[in-house]
Enzyme design. Structure first.
Site, PDB file in Angstrom:
ATOM      1  N   ASN A 147      -0.439 -26.001  48.362  1.00 21.70           N
ATOM      2  CA  ASN A 147       0.295 -24.755  48.128  1.00 21.70           C
ATOM      3  C   ASN A 147      -0.621 -23.542  48.042  1.00 21.70           C
ATOM      4  OD1 ASN A 147       3.114 -25.151  48.003  1.00 21.70           O
ATOM      5  ND2 ASN A 147       2.857 -26.353  46.135  1.00 21.70           N
ATOM      6  N   CYS A 169       6.719 -29.408  52.762  1.00 20.05           N
ATOM      7  CA  CYS A 169       7.205 -29.199  51.406  1.00 20.05           C
ATOM      8  C   CYS A 169       8.298 -30.231  51.171  1.00 20.05           C
ATOM      9  CB  CYS A 169       7.765 -27.793  51.273  1.00 20.05           C
ATOM     10  SG  CYS A 169       8.543 -27.480  49.693  1.00 20.05           S
ATOM     11  N   TYR A 252      14.042 -22.366  44.890  1.00 14.82           N
ATOM     12  CA  TYR A 252      13.190 -21.280  44.396  1.00 14.82           C
ATOM     13  C   TYR A 252      13.864 -19.911  44.474  1.00 14.82           C
ATOM     14  CZ  TYR A 252       9.302 -24.433  43.806  1.00 14.82           C
ATOM     15  OH  TYR A 252       8.497 -25.441  43.363  1.00 14.82           O
TER      16      TYR A 252
HETATM   17  P1  NAD Z   1      -4.470 -31.910  41.626  1.00 11.25           P
HETATM   18  O1  NAD Z   1      -4.784 -30.926  40.575  1.00 11.25           O
HETATM   19  O2  NAD Z   1      -4.373 -33.324  41.267  1.00 11.25           O
HETATM   20  O3  NAD Z   1      -5.519 -31.715  42.811  1.00 11.25           O
HETATM   21  C1  NAD Z   1      -5.695 -32.686  43.798  1.00 11.25           C
HETATM   22  C2  NAD Z   1      -7.169 -32.922  44.001  1.00 11.25           C
HETATM   23  O4  NAD Z   1      -7.768 -31.865  44.766  1.00 11.25           O
HETATM   24  C3  NAD Z   1      -7.972 -32.983  42.695  1.00 11.25           C
HETATM   25  O5  NAD Z   1      -8.488 -34.270  42.512  1.00 11.25           O
HETATM   26  C4  NAD Z   1      -9.034 -31.927  42.895  1.00 11.25           C
HETATM   27  O6  NAD Z   1     -10.285 -32.262  42.343  1.00 11.25           O
HETATM   28  C5  NAD Z   1      -9.108 -31.838  44.404  1.00 11.25           C
HETATM   29  N1  NAD Z   1      -9.820 -30.685  44.959  1.00 11.25           N
HETATM   30  C6  NAD Z   1      -9.968 -29.449  44.469  1.00 11.25           C
HETATM   31  N2  NAD Z   1     -10.693 -28.688  45.304  1.00 11.25           N
HETATM   32  C7  NAD Z   1     -11.013 -29.464  46.371  1.00 11.25           C
HETATM   33  C8  NAD Z   1     -11.750 -29.254  47.570  1.00 11.25           C
HETATM   34  N3  NAD Z   1     -12.305 -28.074  47.839  1.00 11.25           N
HETATM   35  N4  NAD Z   1     -11.887 -30.278  48.425  1.00 11.25           N
HETATM   36  C9  NAD Z   1     -11.329 -31.479  48.153  1.00 11.25           C
HETATM   37  N5  NAD Z   1     -10.627 -31.732  47.044  1.00 11.25           N
HETATM   38  C10 NAD Z   1     -10.463 -30.742  46.165  1.00 11.25           C
HETATM   39  O7  NAD Z   1      -3.157 -31.393  42.359  1.00 11.25           O
HETATM   40  P2  NAD Z   1      -1.727 -32.006  42.608  1.00 11.25           P
HETATM   41  O8  NAD Z   1      -0.865 -31.658  41.478  1.00 11.25           O
HETATM   42  O9  NAD Z   1      -1.826 -33.405  43.019  1.00 11.25           O
HETATM   43  O10 NAD Z   1      -1.296 -31.109  43.839  1.00 11.25           O
HETATM   44  C11 NAD Z   1      -2.108 -31.069  44.976  1.00 11.25           C
HETATM   45  C12 NAD Z   1      -1.717 -29.920  45.848  1.00 11.25           C
HETATM   46  O11 NAD Z   1      -0.442 -30.158  46.425  1.00 11.25           O
HETATM   47  C13 NAD Z   1      -1.596 -28.583  45.124  1.00 11.25           C
HETATM   48  O12 NAD Z   1      -2.069 -27.552  45.948  1.00 11.25           O
HETATM   49  C14 NAD Z   1      -0.120 -28.458  44.905  1.00 11.25           C
HETATM   50  O13 NAD Z   1       0.311 -27.126  44.778  1.00 11.25           O
HETATM   51  C15 NAD Z   1       0.410 -29.075  46.155  1.00 11.25           C
HETATM   52  N6  NAD Z   1       1.809 -29.528  46.112  1.00 11.25           N
HETATM   53  C16 NAD Z   1       2.577 -29.173  47.154  1.00 11.25           C
HETATM   54  C17 NAD Z   1       3.908 -29.503  47.189  1.00 11.25           C
HETATM   55  C18 NAD Z   1       4.722 -29.053  48.360  1.00 11.25           C
HETATM   56  O14 NAD Z   1       5.927 -29.092  48.310  1.00 11.25           O
HETATM   57  N7  NAD Z   1       4.097 -28.621  49.453  1.00 11.25           N
HETATM   58  C19 NAD Z   1       4.452 -30.273  46.143  1.00 11.25           C
HETATM   59  C20 NAD Z   1       3.623 -30.653  45.081  1.00 11.25           C
HETATM   60  C21 NAD Z   1       2.286 -30.277  45.076  1.00 11.25           C
HETATM   61  C1  G6P Z   2       7.948 -28.904  44.250  1.00 11.57           C
HETATM   62  C2  G6P Z   2       7.476 -27.962  45.275  1.00 11.57           C
HETATM   63  C3  G6P Z   2       6.031 -27.742  45.191  1.00 11.57           C
HETATM   64  C4  G6P Z   2       5.794 -27.280  43.782  1.00 11.57           C
HETATM   65  C5  G6P Z   2       5.825 -28.535  43.001  1.00 11.57           C
HETATM   66  C6  G6P Z   2       5.501 -28.376  41.566  1.00 11.57           C
HETATM   67  O1  G6P Z   2       9.065 -28.323  43.811  1.00 11.57           O
HETATM   68  O2  G6P Z   2       7.941 -28.254  46.532  1.00 11.57           O
HETATM   69  O3  G6P Z   2       5.604 -26.928  46.201  1.00 11.57           O
HETATM   70  O4  G6P Z   2       4.723 -26.475  43.590  1.00 11.57           O
HETATM   71  O5  G6P Z   2       7.043 -29.227  43.200  1.00 11.57           O
HETATM   72  O6  G6P Z   2       5.628 -29.596  40.879  1.00 11.57           O
HETATM   73  P1  G6P Z   2       4.895 -29.864  39.500  1.00 11.57           P
HETATM   74  O7  G6P Z   2       5.375 -31.165  39.035  1.00 11.57           O
HETATM   75  O8  G6P Z   2       3.433 -29.832  39.829  1.00 11.57           O
HETATM   76  O9  G6P Z   2       5.256 -28.712  38.627  1.00 11.57           O
HETATM   77 MN    MN Z   3       6.929 -27.004  48.017  1.00  9.99          MN
END
Ligand code: NAD
Ligand code: G6P
Ligand code: MN
Length: 432
Positions: A147, A169, A252
């Site tokens: 994100n 997403c 959202y």
């Molecule tokens: P998290 O905090 O567990 O991060 C995942 C990993 O990324 C961590 O282990 C961290 O050390 C690592 N990291 C940080 N910088 C890095 C780099 N430069 N290179 C490689 N690894 C690196 O995060 P999460 O809660 O698992 O979420 C991961 C990502 O996915 C976030 O950006 C979050 O916003 C996104 N996300 C997206 C959606 C969506 O709908 N698209 C849904 C949920 C989460």
């Molecule tokens: C989903 C979205 C992500 C968002 C995430 C947050 O709704 O598609 O893009 O940022 O969940 O989930 P969390 O559990 O990390 O608050």
């Molecule tokens: Mn999303």
């Protein structure tokens, strides 16, 4: 055999991704998966790496999980690169959410001030990854989950000059699942059409005979809401507003259409249970305790407490569809190419598309109603300014992005929030 490289491999979502790949092994024969992380994530990466290997060892398939801090060895000759990283880990998210709230503004991971700062930290890193890919795996596809997913995809297309990218997403996945249940119809019998940008899109739904089911769905959702990710507080939309537009807004949109109520709820939570990031820290702790169990070899139910649940349904299906040229209907962030008439052809949009070997072929949505056209154009401008500021580090451009974000009331308070965030994230913002 297929080589996958996953950047941000230490994420608690990795077992979700493994489950999705295991389900699709027959059409996507993977040989190796490389989980890449940075030093700060090494501990999580080790735990989840072993957990991922156990998941594969419980199947008949011979798949090797590698964990590494060396991105280059992971990217070398990869077929697909998936990204799920968080620059600055959850502590950075705490700041994105806490600092705006402490001034009475909304603090949220992808919307408002927090979302813009997440973009500032993330975009320079994704562009470095793209440069590495040009050298090490020039034929690979980049499947982005990081994100703000739409802005990250836009940056890759516009500034990375990398066409083989798809942004994902889980919001559309969860909406389709929940709404099929609400309508009492199998998902396969529904025809969806999404248009907008990530976390700011609308959709309509029809049956197989082409009859518009959107009005009926608006009625039913008003009786019992469904299809909302766990992280979004459920303030109902105004029914007459949805009837007027005849579209279902994404979850959202509450932050924009019910700004007052969502802000008040956020401020109340901030003062009591804390920010969502702090709640996520607790969920994550529980998840990693489970992942440490040497007998656990499947994705635990508890992962559903995270907002991103079911993300593998989008990510793994996208990869399998490209690999096997399946032309599956998936909602993706991709270059517009005219699908959303009210936005420039060259920008990223989130739309329904058929995904196959040549990538995404978008389904045209047609013109948006008056109000939604205005909202969307404003949001896209805000995104473009945010991305430009993320790349140039230009203060005036960042200020313009802030002032044009509908969730940030302009003035001295907002400017102070921006300054405090710039200082708080200094270590991850070398461009400023
Ligand atoms: P998290 O905090 O567990 O991060 C995942 C990993 O990324 C961590 O282990 C961290 O050390 C690592 N990291 C940080 N910088 C890095 C780099 N430069 N290179 C490689 N690894 C690196 O995060 P999460 O809660 O698992 O979420 C991961 C990502 O996915 C976030 O950006 C979050 O916003 C996104 N996300 C997206 C959606 C969506 O709908 N698209 C849904 C949920 C989460
Ligand atoms: C989903 C979205 C992500 C968002 C995430 C947050 O709704 O598609 O893009 O940022 O969940 O989930 P969390 O559990 O990390 O608050
Ligand atoms: Mn999303």
């Amino acid at each position: 055999k297929v080589k996958i490289a996953t950047i941000g491999g230490g994420s608690s979502y990795t077992p979700e991704l493994m489950e999705g790949f295991i389900k699709r092994y027959a059409e996507l024969p993977i040989g190796e998966i490389w989980l890449v992380d940075v030093k700060a994530g090494a501990e999580k990466q080790a735990i989840v790496g072993q957990m991922a290997q156990r998941m594969w060892d419980a199947t008949p398939y011979d798949v090797q999980i590698h964990t590494t801090l060396n991105r280059e060895e992971a990217l070398k000759d990869a077929d697909f690169v998936t990204t799920q990283f968080r620059v600055g880990q959850l502590d950075a998210r705490v700041k994105d959410e806490r600092i705006p709230f402490s001034y009475g503004l909304l603090g949220q991971e992808t919307n408002g001030a927090g979302g813009m700062f997440k973009a500032f930290r993330t975009i320079p890193v994704i562009l470095e990854i793209v440069e590495d890919m040009k050298r090490l795996c020039p034929d690979a596809w980049l499947i982005n989950f990081t994100n703000p997913s739409g802005m990250v995809t836009e940056a890759v297309l516009r500034y990375g000059q990398w066409e083989k990218v798809i942004g994902l997403c889980n919001v559309p996945v969860v909406a389709k699942m929940g709404e099929a249940e609400t309508l009492g119809v199998p998902q396969a019998d529904l025809i969806y059409k999404f248009a907008g940008v990530n976390h700011f899109h609308w959709h309509q739904v029809a049956d197989k005979k082409g009859r518009d089911l959107t009005p009926q769905l608006i009625d039913k959702l008003y009786e019992e809401s469904s299809g909302l990710p766990k992280n979004i507080f459920d303030v109902p939309f105004y029914k007459e507003q949805l009837q007027q537009m005849n579209m279902i807004p994404c979850g959202y949109h509450r932050y924009y259409y019910r700004f007052e109520e969502m802000l008040n709820h956020g401020l109340k939570e901030y003062a009591t249970v804390g920010t969502r990031a702090q709640q996520v820290k607790a969920i994550e702790h529980e998840l990693f305790e489970l992942y440490k169990d040497p007998h656990l070899d499947y994705k635990p139910k508890q992962l559903e407490q995270r907002g991103g649940a079911y993300y593998s349904d989008a990510a793994c299906e996208t990869i399998a569809s490209i690999y096997a040229n399946k032309n599956t209907e998936i909602v993706v962030s991709t270059r517009n190419n005219g699908a959303v008439l009210d936005l420039p052809a060259d920008c990223a949009v989130e739309v329904t598309a058929y995904v196959g070997g040549a990538g995404a072929r978008n389904v045209a949505f047609g013109p948006l109603p008056t109000a939604e056209r205005g909202w969307l154009q404003m949001m896209k401008s805000m995104e473009l300014l945010t991305i430009e500021a993320a790349i140039t580090g230009d203060y005036g451009t960042a200020l313009q992005a802030f002032i044009s974000n509908p969730l940030v009331p302009s003035g001295e308070t907002a400017t102070r929030v921006m300054h405090e965030l710039l200082i708080a994230h200094k270590a991850y913002l070398p461009q400023f």
